[in-house]
Structures are given as C-alpha cells and as structure tokens.
Scaffold this active site. Structure first.
Site, PDB file in Angstrom:
ATOM      1  N   PHE A  58      92.623   4.431  43.337  1.00  0.00           N
ATOM      2  CA  PHE A  58      93.629   3.417  43.651  1.00  0.00           C
ATOM      3  C   PHE A  58      94.792   4.113  44.347  1.00  0.00           C
ATOM      4  O   PHE A  58      95.087   5.272  44.041  1.00  0.00           O
ATOM      5  CB  PHE A  58      94.142   2.749  42.363  1.00  0.00           C
ATOM      6  CG  PHE A  58      93.293   1.574  41.961  1.00  0.00           C
ATOM      7  CD1 PHE A  58      92.020   1.772  41.455  1.00  0.00           C
ATOM      8  CD2 PHE A  58      93.766   0.278  42.099  1.00  0.00           C
ATOM      9  CE1 PHE A  58      91.222   0.688  41.092  1.00  0.00           C
ATOM     10  CE2 PHE A  58      92.984  -0.811  41.744  1.00  0.00           C
ATOM     11  CZ  PHE A  58      91.716  -0.613  41.244  1.00  0.00           C
ATOM     12  N   ASN A  70     105.578   5.192  33.624  1.00  0.00           N
ATOM     13  CA  ASN A  70     105.738   4.265  34.753  1.00  0.00           C
ATOM     14  C   ASN A  70     105.437   2.851  34.285  1.00  0.00           C
ATOM     15  O   ASN A  70     105.123   2.634  33.124  1.00  0.00           O
ATOM     16  CB  ASN A  70     104.825   4.696  35.915  1.00  0.00           C
ATOM     17  CG  ASN A  70     103.381   4.791  35.462  1.00  0.00           C
ATOM     18  OD1 ASN A  70     102.780   3.807  35.061  1.00  0.00           O
ATOM     19  ND2 ASN A  70     102.821   5.996  35.497  1.00  0.00           N
ATOM     20  N   ASP A  89     102.402  12.419  38.029  1.00  0.00           N
ATOM     21  CA  ASP A  89     102.104  13.634  38.797  1.00  0.00           C
ATOM     22  C   ASP A  89     102.716  14.873  38.138  1.00  0.00           C
ATOM     23  O   ASP A  89     102.227  15.980  38.326  1.00  0.00           O
ATOM     24  CB  ASP A  89     102.653  13.492  40.226  1.00  0.00           C
ATOM     25  CG  ASP A  89     101.848  12.485  41.027  1.00  0.00           C
ATOM     26  OD1 ASP A  89     100.632  12.368  40.760  1.00  0.00           O
ATOM     27  OD2 ASP A  89     102.427  11.801  41.885  1.00  0.00           O
ATOM     28  N   LYS A 106     114.694  16.643  18.851  1.00  0.00           N
ATOM     29  CA  LYS A 106     115.345  15.712  19.782  1.00  0.00           C
ATOM     30  C   LYS A 106     116.418  16.457  20.584  1.00  0.00           C
ATOM     31  O   LYS A 106     117.226  17.203  20.004  1.00  0.00           O
ATOM     32  CB  LYS A 106     115.974  14.576  18.960  1.00  0.00           C
ATOM     33  CG  LYS A 106     116.568  13.499  19.809  1.00  0.00           C
ATOM     34  CD  LYS A 106     117.193  12.417  18.949  1.00  0.00           C
ATOM     35  CE  LYS A 106     118.037  11.528  19.828  1.00  0.00           C
ATOM     36  NZ  LYS A 106     118.986  10.730  19.105  1.00  0.00           N
ATOM     37  N   LYS A 162      94.574   9.696  51.114  1.00  0.00           N
ATOM     38  CA  LYS A 162      94.127   9.977  49.735  1.00  0.00           C
ATOM     39  C   LYS A 162      92.607   9.914  49.640  1.00  0.00           C
ATOM     40  O   LYS A 162      91.984  10.744  48.980  1.00  0.00           O
ATOM     41  CB  LYS A 162      94.750   8.985  48.744  1.00  0.00           C
ATOM     42  CG  LYS A 162      96.185   9.315  48.419  1.00  0.00           C
ATOM     43  CD  LYS A 162      96.851   8.298  47.522  1.00  0.00           C
ATOM     44  CE  LYS A 162      98.362   8.526  47.597  1.00  0.00           C
ATOM     45  NZ  LYS A 162      99.140   7.534  46.896  1.00  0.00           N
TER      46      LYS A 162
HETATM   47  N1  CTP Z   1      95.502  10.353  40.203  1.00  0.00           N
HETATM   48  C1  CTP Z   1      94.889  11.222  39.329  1.00  0.00           C
HETATM   49  N2  CTP Z   1      95.595  12.260  38.807  1.00  0.00           N
HETATM   50  C2  CTP Z   1      96.883  12.472  39.156  1.00  0.00           C
HETATM   51  C3  CTP Z   1      97.496  11.578  40.062  1.00  0.00           C
HETATM   52  C4  CTP Z   1      96.789  10.528  40.557  1.00  0.00           C
HETATM   53  O1  CTP Z   1      93.715  11.035  39.008  1.00  0.00           O
HETATM   54  N3  CTP Z   1      97.530  13.503  38.632  1.00  0.00           N
HETATM   55  C5  CTP Z   1      94.708   9.253  40.774  1.00  0.00           C
HETATM   56  C6  CTP Z   1      95.167   7.863  40.370  1.00  0.00           C
HETATM   57  O2  CTP Z   1      94.485   7.424  39.196  1.00  0.00           O
HETATM   58  C7  CTP Z   1      94.786   7.016  41.582  1.00  0.00           C
HETATM   59  C8  CTP Z   1      94.874   7.989  42.737  1.00  0.00           C
HETATM   60  O3  CTP Z   1      94.832   9.300  42.168  1.00  0.00           O
HETATM   61  O4  CTP Z   1      93.450   6.574  41.519  1.00  0.00           O
HETATM   62  C9  CTP Z   1      96.110   7.880  43.576  1.00  0.00           C
HETATM   63  O5  CTP Z   1      97.239   7.961  42.748  1.00  0.00           O
HETATM   64  P1  CTP Z   1      98.685   7.891  43.408  1.00  0.00           P
HETATM   65  O6  CTP Z   1      99.715   8.094  42.326  1.00  0.00           O
HETATM   66  O7  CTP Z   1      98.797   6.668  44.275  1.00  0.00           O
HETATM   67  O8  CTP Z   1      98.622   9.118  44.407  1.00  0.00           O
HETATM   68  P2  CTP Z   1      98.954  10.642  44.285  1.00  0.00           P
HETATM   69  O9  CTP Z   1      97.720  11.373  44.640  1.00  0.00           O
HETATM   70  O10 CTP Z   1      99.574  10.957  42.974  1.00  0.00           O
HETATM   71  O11 CTP Z   1      99.988  10.824  45.476  1.00  0.00           O
HETATM   72  P3  CTP Z   1     101.535  10.319  45.577  1.00  0.00           P
HETATM   73  O12 CTP Z   1     102.045  10.224  44.172  1.00  0.00           O
HETATM   74  O13 CTP Z   1     102.144  11.379  46.389  1.00  0.00           O
HETATM   75  O14 CTP Z   1     101.476   8.998  46.293  1.00  0.00           O
END
Ligand code: CTP
Length: 404
Positions: free
Chosen positions: A322, A208, A277, A287, A336
């Site tokens: 965050f 990302n 995620d 590859k 969250k």
């Molecule tokens: N986070 C984490 N581990 C993951 C995903 C997220 O520790 N596998 C943490 C991030 O570091 C951040 C928080 O969870 O502090 C929220 O991350 P975000 O990507 O906004 O939320 P998600 O829980 O992944 O939900 P969504 O992607 O559905 O918004």
C-alpha cells in the site's frame, strides 16, 4: 453481495431465537429479501409479528396453510431461496433433517431446497457434545450442508461451555462466505493491518492514524473467498473476522519478526499496515520527566522495511503493498512498487475526504508491475478489498499461464 438475494431464515425453538431478529435486520440492511419460517417452538420465544414487521414479508409457520398464488408454500419457498439459514438450529431440527424427517414447514422446505443451507446450532453443551448430535451434524456436513460452531460461554441453561449462538454479525459474515466465489480456496494469504506503536517510555508511544479497517476488510474478504488467512495486526479496536488466524503485535520490530516467521506458509502477501519508519533510539525504563528546557530532541532510528524484505523473499508469490501519500500519488507509488519488488501497489491519497485512515470508504488506484493503472471510484473498504482480490486472482492465473 446480498443485495436482492432471497434468504429463507429458519428460526427454531431455542432461547437464542431473539438473536435471529438482529440477524434479520443485518440482512435487510444490505438489501436482501428475507422470508422467515418459524417452528411452533420458536413462536414460544419470539412472535411471528416481530419478524414480519422487520422483514416486510409474511412469516410462514404452518405446512398446510400455505397455498398462495396457486403455489405449494414449502416448494415455493424452497425454490425461491438463494440461500437458507437456520439460526438458531436446535438438536431436534438437525436430527430430523439428518434422518430425512420432514414433518413441519421448516424441515419440509429444507429438504425441498437446492439452495445452500447454513445451520447455526445453539443448545446445551452436553447436547452439542452428545455423540448422537455429533453424528447427525457430521452426516449433514457429508451431504454438503454447512455448519457454524457455537461459541463457548455461560449458557442460558446454567451450564458453561460450547453452545451459544454466535454473534449475529459473525453469522452474517458466514452467510457472505457461502455466496462468495471460492476462487482463493487452497491459497494462504498473509495480510498485515493497523498502525504500529513505537514505545518511548512506559506511558508514551509514537504511532499514526491507521484504524486497521482496510487490512481487516482484506482478511475478511479473503476468508470469505476460501483462503486460509493469517492476519498480523497492530493495535486496533476492531474485531477480527471469523475463521482468521490472528497475531497481535505492537511495534514494527514485533511485526517484522512475526511476518518473517509466518511468511513461508503464504502464497499471497499483502502489507496494508501503516508501519512506523522510525522508532525512538532508546526506550526509557521510567516515565520521562519534563525539565527546565523549552525544547526536547528525540533521537529516532530506522525500523526494518518489512515489505522490501518480503520483496527479496517472495519468489513466485504475489506481493502487494500500500502507498499512503499526500502528494504525487502515482509517481511515489510507482517508485515504491519498483523499489520493493511488488506485483501490485494500492495507492491512496490520504488527504482526500472519505479516503485513507480511519474511515469506512477508500479512493484508490491499483498500479500493476506491467505499468497498468486502474482507478477505482470511492467505495467501501470491503468493496476495495474484493476488487483487489479479483485482481490478485487474475495475476495468479497469469503466473500459472506463464509457467506453462
Ligand atoms: N512498509 C513496511 N515496513 C516499513 C514501512 C513501510 O512494510 N518499515 C510497507 C507498508 O506496509 C506499505 C508500504 O511499505 O505496504 C509503503 O508504506 P509507506 O509508509 O507508504 O512507504 P515507505 O516505504 O515507508 O516510504 P515513505 O514513508 O517515505 O512514503
């Protein structure tokens, strides 16, 4: 933090004196007022005119030439200083101050000041290791003078080893640490930063736009405020702040393992990383080649939610997450916060200009467990980091009160 502060910059006679010019520029850039004092030997390396032009103030060089506005020069400089930085500091100047010798303007002013003094030594490695020098440094540290360690590398004298002046940006950071409130002293803060990379094959990955700037700003600010800082970072092109323990990771799996291994030591946990995620269900050994089909389907599997796991392990510690959102900011962030058992969540709408990924500023709201929401204006990530740490200090205070 340095805006309108009066800094006396002492420059002594070493080849690294030219780097003090860059340091001066960093101070001036943030609005500090800088008064340069040069020893006679320093003037062999850089002219006073250079410092005078860049600081906009007269450069002071002579002890008995400074009766200005009915003030005694060295006393007026010493009284005026909010902070004293000697960079580069030679073995000679450190030795003189350690022995109470004040035979020129710089040493006299150092002895007369009540401001914090930071020495940044730079010298030949054998001089730095010499027990005489070591003893002088230790003696001054014992009296509350602050020192930065020289950096290792190829020295101007031809030797290899410790003795180089640290980068001006590192000295600048240390200066901030000197003025910052030490309200996180005794705390260990673990912060994650940056993106993760989920490997697809030896040449491709899913990731990302996270630059890591927010997490690094938190690490830097927490370290300046006296915390021991453990930074777990995905791949970024940022330089780690001075004095921070850094763990470099790539994928969410590695970040998960590292954070679980390190979290036990931390009293404050902040997850600023943008963790993927999902990861490819299979990482190809070779590859992946294109084929005749017009489309391709990737199967992804879920990564562990590190923050949610920390929510189960946190006990009485402070846990901050965050939430990067593009819609329903407060609602999504609040969910969250509850789902992951957080004390505080930093919500930012990454679709706004000047906020979120890969910019130096952020526009965030802080959502607290008790339902409060604090909306912060657009500010630099360093400022957001400090505001967040202010709130964490308050939350810690409340927890201590609650236990009484
Ligand atoms: N986070 C984490 N581990 C993951 C995903 C997220 O520790 N596998 C943490 C991030 O570091 C951040 C928080 O969870 O502090 C929220 O991350 P975000 O990507 O906004 O939320 P998600 O829980 O992944 O939900 P969504 O992607 O559905 O918004």
């Amino acid at each position: 933090m340095l805006k309108d502060k009066k800094i006396v910059l002492g420059v002594t006679g070493g080849i690294a004196a030219y780097k003090a010019v860059e340091l001066l520029r960093l101070y001036v850039k943030v609005g500090a007022e800088v008064f340069v004092v040069m020893t006679r030997s320093a003037q062999q390396f850089v002219t006073p005119l250079t410092f005078q032009t860049l600081s906009g103030n007269p450069v002071h060089t002579e002890l008995f030439d400074l009766f200005q506005e009915n003030e005694i020069g060295h006393i007026s400089l010493a009284d005026r200083a909010d902070l004293f930085v000697v960079a580069p500091a030679t073995a000679n100047v450190v030795g003189k101050v350690a022995s109470g010798i004040a035979d020129d303007l710089l040493t006299t002013t150092i002895m007369a000041t009540k401001a914090p003094v930071l020495f940044v030594p730079a010298m030949n490695v054998n001089m730095w290791e010499n027990p005489l020098y070591r003893q002088n440094e230790e003696k001054l540290k014992g009296f509350g003078y602050r020192f930065m360690e020289p950096v290792s590398g190829a020295l101007a004298c031809g030797w290899e080893g410790k003795g180089k002046l640290p980068d001006p940006s590192a000295i600048f950071e240390e200066t901030l640490a000197l003025l910052a409130p030490h309200d996180l002293a005794g705390e260990t803060l673990l912060v994650s930063a940056g993106p993760t990379r989920e490997e697809l094959d030896p040449v491709r990955y899913l990731s990302n736009y996270s630059s890591g700037k927010m997490g690094y700003a938190i690490a830097r600010a927490a370290r300046q405020r006296g915390a021991r800082v453990i930074l777990v970072t995905g791949p970024t092109c940022l330089q780690a702040p001075c004095g921070v323990e850094v763990h470099q990771v790539r994928g969410a799996g590695q970040m998960h393992q590292t954070i679980l291994a390190e979290q036990g030591a931390a009293s404050i946990l902040i997850k600023a990383a943008a963790v993927a995620d999902y990861r490819p269900a299979v990482k190809a050994d070779d590859k992946i080649k294109k084929n005749a089909a017009e489309t391709m389907t990737l199967v992804l599997e879920k990564n562990p939610d590190i923050l949610a796991e920390l929510g189960q392990l946190k006990g009485g510690r402070i846990l901050v997450g965050f939430a990067a959102e593009t819609s329903d900011l407060v609602d999504n962030a609040r969910k969250k916060l509850e789902r992951k058992n957080l004390d505080l969540i930093v919500a930012n709408d990454v679709s706004l200009p000047d906020a979120g990924f890969d910019v130096d500023t952020n526009i965030v709201r802080l959502l607290f467990k008790d339902g409060r929401v604090e909306e912060l204006p657009r500010m630099s990530k360093d400022e957001v980091a400090n505001r967040l740490l202010d709130r964490i200090v308050e939350l810690k205070g409340q927890k201590v009160e609650g236990r009484r």
